[in-house]
Write an enzyme that holds these catalytic residues in place. Sequence first.
Site, short mmCIF file in Angstrom:
data_model
loop_
_atom_site.label_atom_id
_atom_site.label_comp_id
_atom_site.label_asym_id
_atom_site.label_seq_id
_atom_site.Cartn_x
_atom_site.Cartn_y
_atom_site.Cartn_z
N HIS A 1 -2.58 0.42 7.46
CA HIS A 1 -2.74 0.65 6.02
C HIS A 1 -2.48 2.12 5.74
O HIS A 1 -2.82 2.99 6.55
CB HIS A 1 -4.17 0.27 5.62
CG HIS A 1 -4.40 0.21 4.14
ND1 HIS A 1 -3.71 -0.62 3.30
CD2 HIS A 1 -5.28 0.90 3.35
CE1 HIS A 1 -4.14 -0.47 2.06
NE2 HIS A 1 -5.10 0.46 2.06
N CYS B 1 0.83 -1.21 0.00
CA CYS B 1 0.00 0.00 0.00
C CYS B 1 0.86 1.25 0.00
O CYS B 1 0.51 2.26 -0.63
CB CYS B 1 -0.95 0.00 1.19
SG CYS B 1 -0.11 -0.09 2.80
#
Length: 694
Positions: free
Chosen positions: A276, A135
């Site tokens: 994330h 990510c």
Amino acid sequence: MEALLAVEETGNDLWKELKELYWAQYVQNSVDKVQFERYVRKVKSADDYWLVRALLAFSDSRKACTFNSRFEWLTMQAHGRQYPPLASKDAGKLIWNARREFRYAEPQQAAYKQLARPRGDAVADIQQHPDLGNCSMVCALINVKRTCGTADMVADCGDVAQVNLFFNGARRLVTLHRAEVRQNMRREQLAVLSPDMHDKLIEQAYFEVAHGMNYESMGSNTAMDTYMLCGWFPLVVETSEVDFPFVQRYLARGAMLALGTHATRTIDSFCLRKNHDYAVLDVCGTVFRIRDPLVAGNVIELAWEDVRTAFHLLYINWDAHTQCQLYEKFHFRYNSAVHNRFMSWLNKPTYRVVNDTESELPVYALFERHLSNRKYDNSIVGVISGENLVSDTEEGNNIGMQWVELTVPPHSSRILFYHSNTNTNCTLHLFSNSPRLKVAKWSSAESSRLAVLDGCWQPISKNLTFTHWPAFKFEIKHPETDGVHVSLQFCWANEHSAALFIYHASDYRYEKPLLHRPGPLPFPQAFFELALDTNTPYVVLCQSMDVGADAAFQLAIQTEKQGSVISTVPTSRAYGGLRFHTSKLVSTAAKRIELPFKVSRSTDLHITLYSKSSPLVLKCAVFSDGSDEAITATPGFVPINDYPYVLPITFAKERSLVLLIELQDTVPDSTVTIEIGSNCAFNFCGHDVDLARV
């Protein structure tokens, strides 16, 4: 594939030869002139545009060969592969590494074989592949494409793709053997989802360098990955520790932003993923428009206070070239055996920044640790005003990048130092706006107001503990002032406690310490401050509380008074620090003992008495042979124990001398130790004379 094999195995001997020329120039530091001229003729006859362009780039870089360029070639390896500091547009078909398969995690490999999870190109924008934990890289790619583009990062040349990434102190070349990523029969791939093949090539280069050709990534952080893609300064802060004006300051510089959630929790009301990263598309007022890299087109809008609640980390990247016109970089090697000997910045790599103007100047500095197989090693950067022993600021992290923004006042200087807990190559990137701001590697030897003294303790006999600890004589000279404020830093390299004493050099008995912290110092670093007279010699004694110590120590003496000059010389309390010396153990069974000795010429005498066996009361004197007048003597009877008693230092003109000891009471089972130091050779004459028996 067949074309690639032709390039590697048969065809392109000229490309291979060019690679060998690079290697000879920058690694072996020797290029054969005749061989080079012959190669130029071959290239002219080959009529290959890319080859000519690559050769011209090589010729230009050879003319500008510096320490930095050579260092960048010598540090071009990562994970056992070579990444030279070449521009992608100039590299052509230069292949630097053999073909090697990427590694996949078992779930990724299973998904690839089953053709269930790989995705096609039917996407409108960049998306993170759900089977890859990258990510941070995808957020970085989203921001870089939106802000500064990726056109200069990738160059296609036939079956070879060249990609530029920033790491190991330079913009470096990653050669990809196919201008496509691994695909299945449907031309679906396990890679970033994007309609632009260059995005996939950038990701493949990223996984090769950052993770050693391993797609089983546990992630990085967006600030670091953005730096790798475009070279913009990275900064990672916790959202709870900054306010919105802090963010605005970087937005005004055109910074790219991203956000990271907590690894263990999220706020349910915001529907965010744990651990994330999210790209920040823009900031309108105090509202952040945020995008999840796994989902294209889904934009989340949150006010700054909600951002602080929902996210743990704020990632910032900004281009220092927009703020500064001048750029310098300095490469160095951090050797922990040398630089981590003591808990002191004086042992670290240091750079001095000098402002020789009438106005204060801002400076931006980034210390970049080169890639290694070790992750999460700590690094610290500190700022020193002038040459103080205590730093103004120290900041550290474990991401491999540490930067500092400082302002240097007019006609002043600052010192930057770097600390790492392991061996590493490192690069200092420094940006400024004035050619009169000078930066250079700094050493304490350059300062007249700072003396750094290195010594070591070695195991000694318990009978010699007082006189045999290392000592230094020092003097602070100044033409105008009578006194100065002095700072001292004492460091040692073992776990035992230590002590520090300072005496006037004229205090030959060492009875009145000017500095003696009560009790031993428990930590391997201590600071002291005191006022001393100028143009006056002093002696400093560095003592370990362990007589068996075998360790190094360091003492720094510093004064802020301009015009001061500190001079130092090693000395010793033993034998008065005089060159010639001897010791003699004498029985105290007799009441009077006479020790005749001879010196080779007129000399200073330093005589020390002590007894380790039992306390004694005695008087002692030195006479010229045949004279009744003492040259030096104790003031009557004095107690002698394991703390040495030093007779007044004297100058003896005669060569034949007698040392006379008279005890108040005999102690048959005891002894007294006599130590004599002088400027010239001497020796005791014959046997000791017991006057009580004469």
